[in-house]
Design a protein around this motif. Structure first.
Motif, PDB file in Angstrom:
ATOM      1  N   THR A 285     -52.616 116.373 -46.258  1.00 21.87           N
ATOM      2  CA  THR A 285     -53.969 116.320 -46.805  1.00 21.87           C
ATOM      3  C   THR A 285     -53.996 115.544 -48.108  1.00 21.87           C
ATOM      4  O   THR A 285     -54.793 114.623 -48.298  1.00 21.87           O
ATOM      5  CB  THR A 285     -54.523 117.743 -47.032  1.00 21.87           C
TER       6      THR A 285
ATOM      7  N   PRO B   4     -54.090 115.695 -41.780  1.00 24.84           N
ATOM      8  CA  PRO B   4     -54.419 116.665 -42.837  1.00 24.84           C
ATOM      9  C   PRO B   4     -53.938 118.082 -42.533  1.00 24.84           C
ATOM     10  O   PRO B   4     -54.702 119.028 -42.405  1.00 24.84           O
ATOM     11  CB  PRO B   4     -55.947 116.594 -42.893  1.00 24.84           C
TER      12      PRO B   4
ATOM     13  N   ALA C 268     -60.380 119.696 -42.339  1.00 24.40           N
ATOM     14  CA  ALA C 268     -60.473 118.952 -43.600  1.00 24.40           C
ATOM     15  C   ALA C 268     -61.873 118.390 -43.801  1.00 24.40           C
ATOM     16  O   ALA C 268     -62.414 118.408 -44.912  1.00 24.40           O
ATOM     17  CB  ALA C 268     -59.444 117.819 -43.621  1.00 24.40           C
TER      18      ALA C 268
END
Length: 572
Positions: free
Chosen positions: A235, A11, A537
């Motif tokens: 992501t 991510p 994230a």
């Protein structure tokens, strides 16, 4: 600007120049001769030499990976070495050679059949085909007497993967674990592959190296030309061709940790988001990513690649270094977890027919290697009295009996008394247990009464709940932490500790998947520990969650009868 979609693996985002990696270009086989012209004895000798060369290369790759990304991730190369000794593969290749097939063709043919078998299956088992490719390519390089460089479309040799130019976005059909472990994260701005999945070993290594990655983009990726400007968004799972200035600017800010403070759900429930650490080199990146301390400090790295166990002082220094990096946070140290898939040559561990169900973890610490355990406890109790040591917590691996916890606690008391008698500063840290066995999940209420915390180890818990060896590709389809049985074991653990003074955490790949964060919050976990790169994230995801809605989601998941239904629920 054109956007391709795949599966976000790391991510992070990065922008750079596309460079294609095509290792197959250098592995072209010569024409097959007539079988009568093949010297089978000579070809068998060539195959034996190639196996030796591949074995040496695999061991070198394992050592490099252990140094760069940790022992846990490097363990994949031990499985690669096992492929070299797999009787089904080796015997079939030898039989083909004896029937007049040159060694390189016999290797190619037999591995192709095995790869096809794996790819016909679902999930993680299909992804293990990349491990077979890795071993096959090592054998073929040895047999064809070629290096590891690959040819690009324009005929220019792609630089060695460990020495790519800065700002490279590496494109490939797929990457093997050894390919990925060679990459320099300071040079590689991103990775995008045609095939592959988030739980493939190459993807796990890319996450450990903090390289933005999108896998499984599919055929459209092949249309990207060498030298194109690319943005890799790990992501959201996007690859953007010729990104505009706004997209570039957004990707440039992604390198900084977006959340350094502790976080809570939208309705105010605090969730600790910590990092798993498997080497001293991983401590600083974990702090830089904004981790709320260390939720799993694997001490095994101190015991590998040496002739004798580490001294008490070495262990003390390693733990205090971690505490210094997180002066305001908790550092959870797991006592030595060896046995099963984790072997240490100088300890002469028992040779068992089923080591995963044998003497490993706390069992070895309380029995054959009590001396190592007590030395480690001395270092830990001393560290607990050092500056910042109040944040230290210690957990015992592979607990399955209350007697083990009682014996471990008694060992702590005994070591504390010994240190006191010597006039050595020490303190008793928080004590906890890994919940990795069904027994521990069933005994979670009693464990919570005795201990300060429980930490769910999803990799082994899934293995034992599903009776599926996580290193056995034949049962890889069973090894899914989203199976209802595993979710119920997690729920039972968290529910048993609810209302007590014990907190409950989780470490492993499952904890680091933002797509699962709401489910885990709903199951009642207080802490999530993961690869450092996924900390931002997950923290951002926590902030978006409503606790009541998360619990509703968890209840629905627990009511599902199959893992397919659970995945369908989460995808919906």
């Amino acid at each position: 600007m054109r956007t391709l979609t795949g599966v976000g693996s790391t991510p992070l985002s990065g922008v750079g120049t596309a460079r294609w990696y095509r290792p197959e270009a250098g592995l072209t086989l010569p024409d097959r001769p007539d079988p009568s012209a093949v010297d089978a004895v000579a070809e068998l000798a060539r195959f034996a030499d190639a196996r030796d060369a591949a074995r040496e290369a695999i061991r070198d790759a394992r050592d490099r990976a252990a140094e760069r990304v940790g022992e846990e991730e490097a363990a994949v190369f031990e499985a690669h070495e096992q492929f070299l000794d797999d009787p089904e593969l080796v015997d079939d290749i030898k039989a083909a050679i004896e029937d007049g097939t040159p060694a390189e063709h016999a290797v190619h043919d037999r591995f192709a059949a095995a790869i096809d078998q794996f790819e016909a299956l679902d999930g993680q088992m299909a992804e293990r085909a990349d491990d077979l490719r890795d071993v096959r390519d090592r054998l073929l390089r040895a047999l064809l007497n070629i290096g590891t460089d690959a040819e690009a479309d324009d005929g220019a040799a792609l630089a060695d993967l460990g020495d790519l130019p800065a700002g490279t976005v590496l494109l490939a059909e797929r990457l093997t674990p050894s390919d990925t472990a060679e990459l320099d994260p300071d040079a590689v701005a991103g990775i995008a592959t045609v095939a592959g999945g988030r739980t493939a070993h190459a993807a796990i290594i890319a996450r450990s190296l903090s390289i933005p990655a999108v896998v499984g983009v599919g055929e459209p990726l092949r249309e990207v030309e060498e030298g194109a400007d690319l943005l890799v968004d790990g992501t959201d799972g996007r690859v953007v061709v010729d990104p505009d200035a706004e997209s570039r600017a957004a990707a440039a800010t992604d390198a900084a940790p977006p959340v350094t403070e502790r976080v809570a759900t939208a309705d105010g429930r605090p969730i600790e988001v910590a990092a798993n650490v498997g080497s001293e080199a991983e401590i600083a990146p974990a702090a830089e990513r904004g981790a709320d301390g260390i939720g799993l400090f694997r001490t095994e790295f101190l015991f590998y690649d040496r002739e004798a166990p580490p001294s008490e002082e070495e262990q003390y220094e390693a733990v205090t270094a971690a505490l210094s990096a997180f002066p305001e946070d908790r550092v959870v140290v797991r006592t030595l977890d060896i046995g099963g898939d984790k072997q240490v040559s100088y300890l002469d561990l028992p040779d068992e027919s089923n080591p995963f169900l044998g003497r490993r973890g706390i069992r070895l610490s309380l029995d054959e290697h009590r001396d190592l355990f007590e030395t480690q406890l001395r270092a830990l109790l001393r560290a607990a009295a050092s500056e910042g040591g109040e944040g230290l917590a210690v957990m015992f691996p592979l607990v399955s009996r209350l007697e083990e916890v009682d014996a471990a606690a008694e060992a702590v008391e005994s070591v504390a008394a010994e240190l006191a008698a010597e006039g050595v500063d020490h303190a008793v840290p928080e004590l906890g247990a890994m919940v990795e066995t069904p027994a521990a999940a069933f005994l979670a209420d009693r464990l919570a009464d005795r201990l300060d915390f429980l930490s769910v180890g999803t990799n082994d818990l899934t293995q034992y709940v599903m009776a599926a060896d996580r290193e056995n590709d034949g049962v890889a389809a069973y090894h899914d932490p989203l199976h209802p049985a595993v979710l119920r074991a997690i729920d039972r653990t968290a529910s048993a500790a609810a209302g007590t003074d014990a907190w409950v955490g989780m470490c492993g790949e499952m904890a680091g998947d933002p797509a699962l964060t709401e489910l885990l919050v709903g199951l009642g976990l207080d802490e999530l520990s993961m690869s450092a790169v996924t900390v931002p994230a997950v923290k951002n995801r926590v902030r978006e969650i409503d606790s009541a809605a998360a619990r509703d989601l968890a209840e629905e998941a627990l009511a599902c009868e199959t893992r397919a239904k659970v995945r369908e629920l989460l995808d919906g």
